[in-house]
Design a protein around this motif. Structure first.
Motif, mmCIF file in Angstrom:
data_model
loop_
_atom_site.group_PDB
_atom_site.id
_atom_site.type_symbol
_atom_site.label_atom_id
_atom_site.label_comp_id
_atom_site.label_asym_id
_atom_site.label_seq_id
_atom_site.Cartn_x
_atom_site.Cartn_y
_atom_site.Cartn_z
ATOM 1 N N GLN A 5 -35.697 7.381 27.516
ATOM 2 C CA GLN A 5 -34.290 6.984 27.601
ATOM 3 C C GLN A 5 -33.818 6.693 26.193
ATOM 4 O OE1 GLN A 5 -32.195 6.725 30.282
ATOM 5 N NE2 GLN A 5 -30.562 6.177 28.866
ATOM 6 N N THR A 6 -32.901 7.478 25.688
ATOM 7 C CA THR A 6 -32.386 7.294 24.340
ATOM 8 C C THR A 6 -30.932 6.872 24.427
ATOM 9 O OG1 THR A 6 -33.891 8.941 23.436
ATOM 10 C CG2 THR A 6 -31.956 8.420 22.127
ATOM 11 N N GLU A 7 -30.631 5.756 23.808
ATOM 12 C CA GLU A 7 -29.256 5.282 23.726
ATOM 13 C C GLU A 7 -28.686 5.747 22.401
ATOM 14 O OE1 GLU A 7 -27.737 3.781 26.225
ATOM 15 O OE2 GLU A 7 -29.580 3.735 27.406
ATOM 16 N N LYS A 8 -27.537 6.379 22.447
ATOM 17 C CA LYS A 8 -26.891 6.847 21.228
ATOM 18 C C LYS A 8 -25.567 6.124 21.069
ATOM 19 C CE LYS A 8 -28.974 11.398 21.373
ATOM 20 N NZ LYS A 8 -28.776 12.827 21.218
ATOM 21 N N VAL A 9 -25.244 5.793 19.825
ATOM 22 C CA VAL A 9 -23.994 5.099 19.543
ATOM 23 C C VAL A 9 -23.449 5.589 18.201
ATOM 24 C CG1 VAL A 9 -25.162 3.114 18.506
ATOM 25 C CG2 VAL A 9 -22.865 2.835 19.416
ATOM 26 N N ALA A 10 -22.154 5.777 18.148
ATOM 27 C CA ALA A 10 -21.508 6.100 16.873
ATOM 28 C C ALA A 10 -21.409 4.820 16.065
ATOM 29 C CB ALA A 10 -20.123 6.687 17.113
ATOM 30 N N VAL A 11 -21.739 4.902 14.794
ATOM 31 C CA VAL A 11 -21.653 3.744 13.908
ATOM 32 C C VAL A 11 -20.871 4.126 12.665
ATOM 33 C CG1 VAL A 11 -23.799 2.694 14.750
ATOM 34 C CG2 VAL A 11 -23.886 4.243 12.810
ATOM 35 N N ASP A 12 -20.423 3.123 11.956
ATOM 36 C CA ASP A 12 -19.642 3.343 10.737
ATOM 37 C C ASP A 12 -20.177 2.392 9.685
ATOM 38 O OD1 ASP A 12 -17.748 4.020 8.877
ATOM 39 O OD2 ASP A 12 -16.056 3.152 9.959
ATOM 40 N N GLY A 13 -20.914 2.926 8.730
ATOM 41 C CA GLY A 13 -21.501 2.081 7.706
ATOM 42 C C GLY A 13 -22.279 2.908 6.697
ATOM 43 N N SER A 14 -23.224 2.279 6.043
ATOM 44 C CA SER A 14 -24.045 2.936 5.030
ATOM 45 C C SER A 14 -25.498 2.545 5.227
ATOM 46 C CB SER A 14 -23.615 2.513 3.625
ATOM 47 O OG SER A 14 -22.319 2.965 3.345
ATOM 48 N N GLY A 15 -26.389 3.443 4.826
ATOM 49 C CA GLY A 15 -27.816 3.183 4.861
ATOM 50 C C GLY A 15 -28.431 3.591 3.536
ATOM 51 N N LYS A 16 -29.564 3.012 3.224
ATOM 52 C CA LYS A 16 -30.236 3.367 1.976
ATOM 53 C C LYS A 16 -31.565 4.028 2.303
ATOM 54 C CE LYS A 16 -31.462 1.717 -2.573
ATOM 55 N NZ LYS A 16 -31.597 0.551 -3.448
ATOM 56 N N GLY A 17 -31.693 5.262 1.870
ATOM 57 C CA GLY A 17 -32.914 6.019 2.085
ATOM 58 C C GLY A 17 -33.584 6.325 0.758
ATOM 59 N N ALA A 18 -34.524 7.256 0.786
ATOM 60 C CA ALA A 18 -35.284 7.618 -0.407
ATOM 61 C C ALA A 18 -34.404 8.156 -1.525
ATOM 62 C CB ALA A 18 -36.351 8.654 -0.047
ATOM 63 N N GLN A 19 -33.304 8.801 -1.175
ATOM 64 C CA GLN A 19 -32.405 9.386 -2.177
ATOM 65 C C GLN A 19 -31.256 8.452 -2.548
ATOM 66 O OE1 GLN A 19 -33.375 12.263 -3.510
ATOM 67 N NE2 GLN A 19 -35.081 12.245 -2.073
ATOM 68 N N GLY A 20 -31.260 7.219 -2.033
ATOM 69 C CA GLY A 20 -30.186 6.266 -2.322
ATOM 70 C C GLY A 20 -29.287 6.060 -1.119
ATOM 71 N N TRP A 21 -28.115 5.528 -1.358
ATOM 72 C CA TRP A 21 -27.168 5.194 -0.297
ATOM 73 C C TRP A 21 -26.491 6.441 0.245
ATOM 74 C CZ3 TRP A 21 -26.771 0.549 1.919
ATOM 75 C CH2 TRP A 21 -27.308 -0.551 1.242
ATOM 76 N N PHE A 22 -26.210 6.415 1.560
ATOM 77 C CA PHE A 22 -25.486 7.502 2.201
ATOM 78 C C PHE A 22 -24.710 6.932 3.391
ATOM 79 C CE2 PHE A 22 -29.637 7.201 4.159
ATOM 80 C CZ PHE A 22 -29.397 7.349 5.519
ATOM 81 N N PRO A 23 -23.601 7.597 3.779
ATOM 82 C CA PRO A 23 -22.849 7.127 4.940
ATOM 83 C C PRO A 23 -23.642 7.354 6.223
ATOM 84 C CG PRO A 23 -21.882 9.141 4.061
ATOM 85 C CD PRO A 23 -22.992 8.755 3.138
ATOM 86 N N VAL A 24 -23.578 6.395 7.129
ATOM 87 C CA VAL A 24 -24.270 6.474 8.414
ATOM 88 C C VAL A 24 -23.222 6.635 9.506
ATOM 89 C CG1 VAL A 24 -25.719 5.199 10.020
ATOM 90 C CG2 VAL A 24 -26.184 5.063 7.588
ATOM 91 N N SER A 25 -23.432 7.613 10.385
ATOM 92 C CA SER A 25 -22.455 7.889 11.436
ATOM 93 C C SER A 25 -23.016 7.752 12.847
ATOM 94 C CB SER A 25 -21.903 9.309 11.261
ATOM 95 O OG SER A 25 -22.954 10.260 11.329
ATOM 96 N N ASP A 26 -24.334 7.733 12.977
ATOM 97 C CA ASP A 26 -24.963 7.721 14.293
ATOM 98 C C ASP A 26 -26.150 6.753 14.305
ATOM 99 O OD1 ASP A 26 -23.929 10.589 13.685
ATOM 100 O OD2 ASP A 26 -24.079 10.548 15.860
#
Length: 92
Positions: A5-26
């Motif tokens: 069971q996977t719950e999916k939600v749209a989000v609006d923000g930023s995340g930091k990964g290996a390549q730096g910050w990026f916009p997060v949408s899901d």
């Protein structure tokens, strides 16, 4: 046991990964076997931006206790701030 069971939600923000910050949408939330955490099953939370490819993902593998504590902490933090201060409709 895996619920698949996977719950999916749209989000609006930023995340930091290996390549730096990026916009997060899901975000997806599911209970499954972890990749790294030392447990048989965890609550897995993925924040991602599919438009930017697979490297634009921040993953969490939490015990159910930690996941519920995180949910409670988010609600308490938002409740303690003035209404709308972190809303998508805020004035900057």
């Amino acid at each position: 046991m895996c619920t698949y069971q996977t719950e999916k939600v749209a989000v609006d923000g930023s995340g930091k990964g290996a390549q730096g910050w990026f916009p997060v949408s899901d975000a997806t939330v599911y209970v499954d076997h972890p990749v790294h955490a030392p447990y048989g099953h965890t609550v897995n939370i993925d924040f991602l931006n599919p438009a930017l490819g697979p490297s634009s993902r921040v993953a969490l593998e939490l015990t159910e206790e930690a996941a519920l504590a995180l949910a409670d902490a988010i609600r308490a933090s938002v409740a303690s701030a003035p209404a709308g201060i972190a809303s998508a409709n805020q004035k900057v």
